[in-house]
Motif scaffolding. Structure first.
Motif, mmCIF file in Angstrom:
data_model
loop_
_atom_site.group_PDB
_atom_site.id
_atom_site.type_symbol
_atom_site.label_atom_id
_atom_site.label_comp_id
_atom_site.label_asym_id
_atom_site.label_seq_id
_atom_site.Cartn_x
_atom_site.Cartn_y
_atom_site.Cartn_z
ATOM 1 N N GLY A 100 0.814 -1.212 0.000
ATOM 2 C CA GLY A 100 0.000 0.000 0.000
ATOM 3 C C GLY A 100 0.842 1.255 0.000
ATOM 4 O O GLY A 100 2.044 1.230 -0.291
ATOM 5 N N THR A 101 0.223 2.365 0.375
ATOM 6 C CA THR A 101 0.859 3.677 0.268
ATOM 7 C C THR A 101 1.574 4.137 1.538
ATOM 8 O O THR A 101 2.260 5.153 1.507
ATOM 9 N N GLN A 102 1.428 3.421 2.653
ATOM 10 C CA GLN A 102 2.113 3.824 3.873
ATOM 11 C C GLN A 102 3.617 3.600 3.738
ATOM 12 O O GLN A 102 4.047 2.622 3.137
ATOM 13 N N GLN A 103 4.389 4.509 4.302
ATOM 14 C CA GLN A 103 5.853 4.424 4.197
ATOM 15 C C GLN A 103 6.428 3.230 4.951
ATOM 16 O O GLN A 103 7.378 2.610 4.498
ATOM 17 N N ALA A 104 5.857 2.928 6.120
ATOM 18 C CA ALA A 104 6.376 1.830 6.937
ATOM 19 C C ALA A 104 6.155 0.496 6.233
ATOM 20 O O ALA A 104 5.092 0.260 5.664
ATOM 21 N N ARG A 105 7.157 -0.341 6.273
ATOM 22 C CA ARG A 105 7.078 -1.663 5.645
ATOM 23 C C ARG A 105 6.552 -2.672 6.666
ATOM 24 O O ARG A 105 7.108 -3.726 6.874
ATOM 25 N N GLN A 106 5.449 -2.304 7.302
ATOM 26 C CA GLN A 106 4.861 -3.157 8.326
ATOM 27 C C GLN A 106 3.689 -3.935 7.752
ATOM 28 O O GLN A 106 2.891 -3.403 6.979
ATOM 29 N N MET A 107 3.589 -5.190 8.136
ATOM 30 C CA MET A 107 2.476 -6.003 7.688
ATOM 31 C C MET A 107 1.214 -5.556 8.408
ATOM 32 O O MET A 107 1.184 -5.488 9.630
ATOM 33 N N THR A 108 0.198 -5.207 7.639
ATOM 34 C CA THR A 108 -1.034 -4.659 8.206
ATOM 35 C C THR A 108 -2.196 -5.639 8.173
ATOM 36 O O THR A 108 -3.223 -5.387 8.788
ATOM 37 N N LEU A 156 -0.493 -8.216 3.238
ATOM 38 C CA LEU A 156 -0.715 -6.789 3.006
ATOM 39 C C LEU A 156 0.328 -6.006 3.785
ATOM 40 O O LEU A 156 0.418 -6.124 5.004
ATOM 41 N N VAL A 157 1.118 -5.222 3.079
ATOM 42 C CA VAL A 157 2.211 -4.466 3.688
ATOM 43 C C VAL A 157 1.964 -2.976 3.462
ATOM 44 O O VAL A 157 1.739 -2.548 2.324
ATOM 45 N N GLY A 158 1.992 -2.197 4.533
ATOM 46 C CA GLY A 158 1.854 -0.746 4.415
ATOM 47 C C GLY A 158 0.516 -0.302 3.852
ATOM 48 O O GLY A 158 0.446 0.720 3.172
ATOM 49 N N CYS A 159 -0.541 -1.035 4.147
ATOM 50 C CA CYS A 159 -1.868 -0.707 3.624
ATOM 51 C C CYS A 159 -2.740 -0.048 4.692
ATOM 52 O O CYS A 159 -2.745 -0.487 5.844
ATOM 53 N N THR A 160 -3.477 0.964 4.302
ATOM 54 C CA THR A 160 -4.486 1.550 5.170
ATOM 55 C C THR A 160 -5.709 0.628 5.172
ATOM 56 O O THR A 160 -5.825 -0.271 4.329
ATOM 57 N N HIS A 161 -6.639 0.880 6.081
ATOM 58 C CA HIS A 161 -7.867 0.092 6.125
ATOM 59 C C HIS A 161 -8.610 0.191 4.788
ATOM 60 O O HIS A 161 -9.084 -0.821 4.253
ATOM 61 N N GLU A 162 -8.689 1.400 4.253
ATOM 62 C CA GLU A 162 -9.392 1.606 2.984
ATOM 63 C C GLU A 162 -8.707 0.848 1.845
ATOM 64 O O GLU A 162 -9.380 0.280 0.979
ATOM 65 N N GLU A 163 -7.380 0.846 1.830
ATOM 66 C CA GLU A 163 -6.649 0.110 0.794
ATOM 67 C C GLU A 163 -6.900 -1.390 0.918
ATOM 68 O O GLU A 163 -7.092 -2.089 -0.089
ATOM 69 N N VAL A 174 -12.719 -15.922 -4.099
ATOM 70 C CA VAL A 174 -13.331 -15.253 -2.961
ATOM 71 C C VAL A 174 -12.272 -15.120 -1.874
ATOM 72 O O VAL A 174 -11.409 -15.971 -1.719
ATOM 73 N N GLY A 175 -12.340 -14.010 -1.164
ATOM 74 C CA GLY A 175 -11.350 -13.767 -0.135
ATOM 75 C C GLY A 175 -11.953 -13.244 1.149
ATOM 76 O O GLY A 175 -13.095 -12.777 1.170
ATOM 77 N N MET A 176 -11.170 -13.340 2.199
ATOM 78 C CA MET A 176 -11.551 -12.830 3.515
ATOM 79 C C MET A 176 -10.381 -12.018 4.059
ATOM 80 O O MET A 176 -9.231 -12.463 3.983
ATOM 81 N N LEU A 177 -10.663 -10.843 4.551
ATOM 82 C CA LEU A 177 -9.641 -9.951 5.101
ATOM 83 C C LEU A 177 -9.447 -10.257 6.580
ATOM 84 O O LEU A 177 -10.417 -10.350 7.336
ATOM 85 N N ILE A 178 -8.190 -10.381 6.979
ATOM 86 C CA ILE A 178 -7.833 -10.499 8.395
ATOM 87 C C ILE A 178 -6.929 -9.308 8.701
ATOM 88 O O ILE A 178 -5.770 -9.280 8.265
ATOM 89 N N GLU A 179 -7.492 -8.315 9.394
ATOM 90 C CA GLU A 179 -6.709 -7.136 9.741
ATOM 91 C C GLU A 179 -5.924 -7.396 11.004
ATOM 92 O O GLU A 179 -6.396 -8.063 11.928
ATOM 93 N N ARG A 180 -4.734 -6.851 11.032
ATOM 94 C CA ARG A 180 -3.895 -6.980 12.226
ATOM 95 C C ARG A 180 -4.460 -6.063 13.291
ATOM 96 O O ARG A 180 -4.689 -4.889 13.055
ATOM 97 N N GLY A 181 -4.710 -6.616 14.464
ATOM 98 C CA GLY A 181 -5.381 -5.850 15.527
ATOM 99 C C GLY A 181 -4.487 -4.957 16.317
ATOM 100 O O GLY A 181 -3.329 -4.865 16.241
#
Length: 115
Positions: free
Chosen positions: A61-69, A87-94, A108-115
Motif C-alpha cells: 500500500g501507500t504507507q511508508q512503513a514496511r509493516q504487515m497490516t 498486506l504491507v503498508g496498507c491503510t484500512h481503505e486500501e 473469494v477472499g476474507m480480510l484479516i486485519e492486524r489488531g
C-alpha cells in the motif's frame, strides 16, 4: 507471547527478512485477464514458497512503513486452491479495496486485519 502474537511475529519476520519483488506495479494489467488492473503494487516475497509453488504474494500500500497490516485469505474455485496475500503498508481503505478486487471474480477472499 500468545499464539496470535506469535503468528503475526512469524509473518513480520518473513517480510522483514525477504526482498519484496514487485512484478505487477500499480496501474498495470493482469497478464491473462486484461480487465483486471492492479490498484496497488503487487508481487511476492523472494525466496519463499506458497501453495501454488510461487513466492508468497504481497500487496504493498501507500504507507511508508514496511509493516504487515493484514492478510487476505483466498479460495479460487476455478483452479481449486487457496492462498494468503500479505498486506504491507496498507491503510484500512486500501485493504478493503484489495479485498474487493479478490472478490470480483471466481476467487473469494476474507480480510484479516492486524489488531
Amino acid at each position: 507471547m500468545t499464539q496470535q502474537e506469535g503468528f503475526w511475529q512469524a509473518l513480520d519476520d518473513l517480510v522483514a527478512n525477504s526482498e519484496i519483488v514487485i512484478d505487477r506495479p500499480r496501474g498495470s494489467r493482469h497478464p491473462r485477464y486484461e480487465e483486471m488492473i492492479y490498484p496497488y503494487d503487487y508481487g511476492y516475497l523472494q525466496g519463499t514458497r506458497a501453495a501454488d509453488g510461487d513466492g508468497i504474494d504481497v500487496w504493498v500500500g501507500t504507507q511508508q512503513a514496511r509493516q504487515m497490516t493484514g492478510l487476505i485469505v483466498c479460495v479460487d474455485a476455478l483452479v481449486r486452491d487457496s492462498e494468503i496475500k500479505i498486506l504491507v503498508g496498507c491503510t484500512h481503505e486500501e485493504m478493503e479495496q484489495i479485498l474487493a478486487q479478490h472478490n470480483s471474480g471466481l476467487q473469494v477472499g476474507m480480510l484479516i486485519e492486524r489488531g
